[in-house]
Design an enzyme around this catalytic site. Structure first.
Site, PDB file in Angstrom:
ATOM      1  N   LYS A  93      -3.004   1.425  -2.420  1.00  0.00           N
ATOM      2  CA  LYS A  93      -4.182   1.457  -1.563  1.00  0.00           C
ATOM      3  C   LYS A  93      -5.375   0.876  -2.297  1.00  0.00           C
ATOM      4  O   LYS A  93      -6.134   0.083  -1.745  1.00  0.00           O
ATOM      5  CB  LYS A  93      -4.485   2.914  -1.150  1.00  0.00           C
ATOM      6  CG  LYS A  93      -3.753   3.340   0.092  1.00  0.00           C
ATOM      7  CD  LYS A  93      -3.748   4.835   0.307  1.00  0.00           C
ATOM      8  CE  LYS A  93      -5.103   5.465   0.536  1.00  0.00           C
ATOM      9  NZ  LYS A  93      -4.965   6.838   1.123  1.00  0.00           N
ATOM     10  N   ASP A 117      -7.985   7.931   4.353  1.00  0.00           N
ATOM     11  CA  ASP A 117      -6.818   8.693   4.759  1.00  0.00           C
ATOM     12  C   ASP A 117      -6.114   7.887   5.837  1.00  0.00           C
ATOM     13  O   ASP A 117      -6.762   7.353   6.740  1.00  0.00           O
ATOM     14  CB  ASP A 117      -7.231  10.081   5.264  1.00  0.00           C
ATOM     15  CG  ASP A 117      -6.152  11.103   4.958  1.00  0.00           C
ATOM     16  OD1 ASP A 117      -5.716  11.163   3.792  1.00  0.00           O
ATOM     17  OD2 ASP A 117      -5.713  11.808   5.873  1.00  0.00           O
ATOM     18  N   LYS A 173      -0.496  -9.289   5.163  1.00  0.00           N
ATOM     19  CA  LYS A 173      -0.737  -7.892   5.564  1.00  0.00           C
ATOM     20  C   LYS A 173      -2.244  -7.593   5.499  1.00  0.00           C
ATOM     21  O   LYS A 173      -2.813  -7.012   6.408  1.00  0.00           O
ATOM     22  CB  LYS A 173       0.035  -6.918   4.652  1.00  0.00           C
ATOM     23  CG  LYS A 173      -0.252  -5.479   4.999  1.00  0.00           C
ATOM     24  CD  LYS A 173       0.259  -4.466   4.011  1.00  0.00           C
ATOM     25  CE  LYS A 173      -0.282  -3.087   4.359  1.00  0.00           C
ATOM     26  NZ  LYS A 173      -0.002  -2.070   3.358  1.00  0.00           N
ATOM     27  N   HIS A 230      -4.354  -2.194   9.368  1.00  0.00           N
ATOM     28  CA  HIS A 230      -5.232  -1.095   9.784  1.00  0.00           C
ATOM     29  C   HIS A 230      -6.351  -0.898   8.751  1.00  0.00           C
ATOM     30  O   HIS A 230      -7.495  -0.662   9.084  1.00  0.00           O
ATOM     31  CB  HIS A 230      -4.413   0.197   9.948  1.00  0.00           C
ATOM     32  CG  HIS A 230      -3.560   0.557   8.761  1.00  0.00           C
ATOM     33  ND1 HIS A 230      -2.584  -0.287   8.262  1.00  0.00           N
ATOM     34  CD2 HIS A 230      -3.563   1.644   7.947  1.00  0.00           C
ATOM     35  CE1 HIS A 230      -2.020   0.290   7.217  1.00  0.00           C
ATOM     36  NE2 HIS A 230      -2.592   1.448   6.998  1.00  0.00           N
TER      37      HIS A 230
END
Ligand code: ITT
Length: 189
Positions: A15, A68, A169, A174
């Site tokens: 991340k 998150d 990606k 998202h």
């Protein structure tokens, strides 16, 4: 005054890497903080991220973001949702594919919630930026990627996030959508 370097508090190296690359495009620098913050349990990931950003800010006293994520599968009523991390650690992608065995409706969405807290958050409440990508759950594990990347196919693509590779990606994810909203807001402030 704007914080120069923002701390991104996460235990997840993948991340961090994606967030760093995307925010660099907007001229925003982030520093990895591995500060261990106990996450609250809640049904909404906005609430989890917000509580985490607040706790991190209270300790670090500088601009912080946390993120998150949730994979929500329609046929499973939004599962694993806020439990995505736990479910990945326990049953993993194989387990998800088993749960989806013989299920025709494979629609799902991947949601990223970024919570930002800084000295200028007037009431101490973090700001929330959401990114959501609709897609489907693949029939099998495809590609070498981290987390749920080998089983999530974003709408409009025939490949999983894992098969796309990092650059592609990062253009459509998202995470990109949430960070784009955050970066625009930060720049306009
Ligand atoms: P934090 O320390 O930042 O909380 P985490 O890995 O626990 O890291 P989340 O709770 O936000 O992260 O993520 C929920 C799960 O979804 C977790 O298993 C991640 O690996 C996975 N995940 C999140 N974003 C993903 C992405 O872009 N591609 C694949 N899997 C992802």
């Amino acid at each position: 005054m704007r914080d120069k370097r923002i701390a991104f508090v996460t235990s997840n190296e993948h991340k961090f890497r994606e967030v760093k690359v995307i925010l660099e495009e907007y001229g925003i620098e982030v520093e990895h903080s591995q500060l261990a913050i106990v996450e609250i349990q809640a049904m909404r990931i906005e609430e989890i991220a917000s509580a985490k950003a607040k706790s991190a800010y209270e300790i670090l006293r500088r601009g912080v973001i946390v993120e998150d994520d949730a994979l929500a599968i329609d046929a499973l009523n939004g599962f694993p949702g806020p439990y995505s991390s736990y479910v990945f650690k326990t049953i993993g992608n194989e387990g998800i594919l088993r749960l989806m065995h013989n299920i025709k409706d494979r629609s799902a969405s991947f949601i990223s919630v970024i919570a930002y807290c800084s000295s200028s958050s007037s009431d101490g409440e973090p700001l929330i930026f959401v990114g959501k990508v609709d897609g489907i759950i693949a029939e099998s594990i495809r590609g070498n990627g981290w987390g749920y990347d080998p089983i999530f196919i974003p709408k409009g693509s025939s490949r999983t996030y894992a098969e796309m590779g990092d650059d592609e990606k990062n253009r459509v994810s998202h995470r990109r959508l949430a960070l784009e909203r955050f970066a625009r807001w930060l720049k306009e402030r």
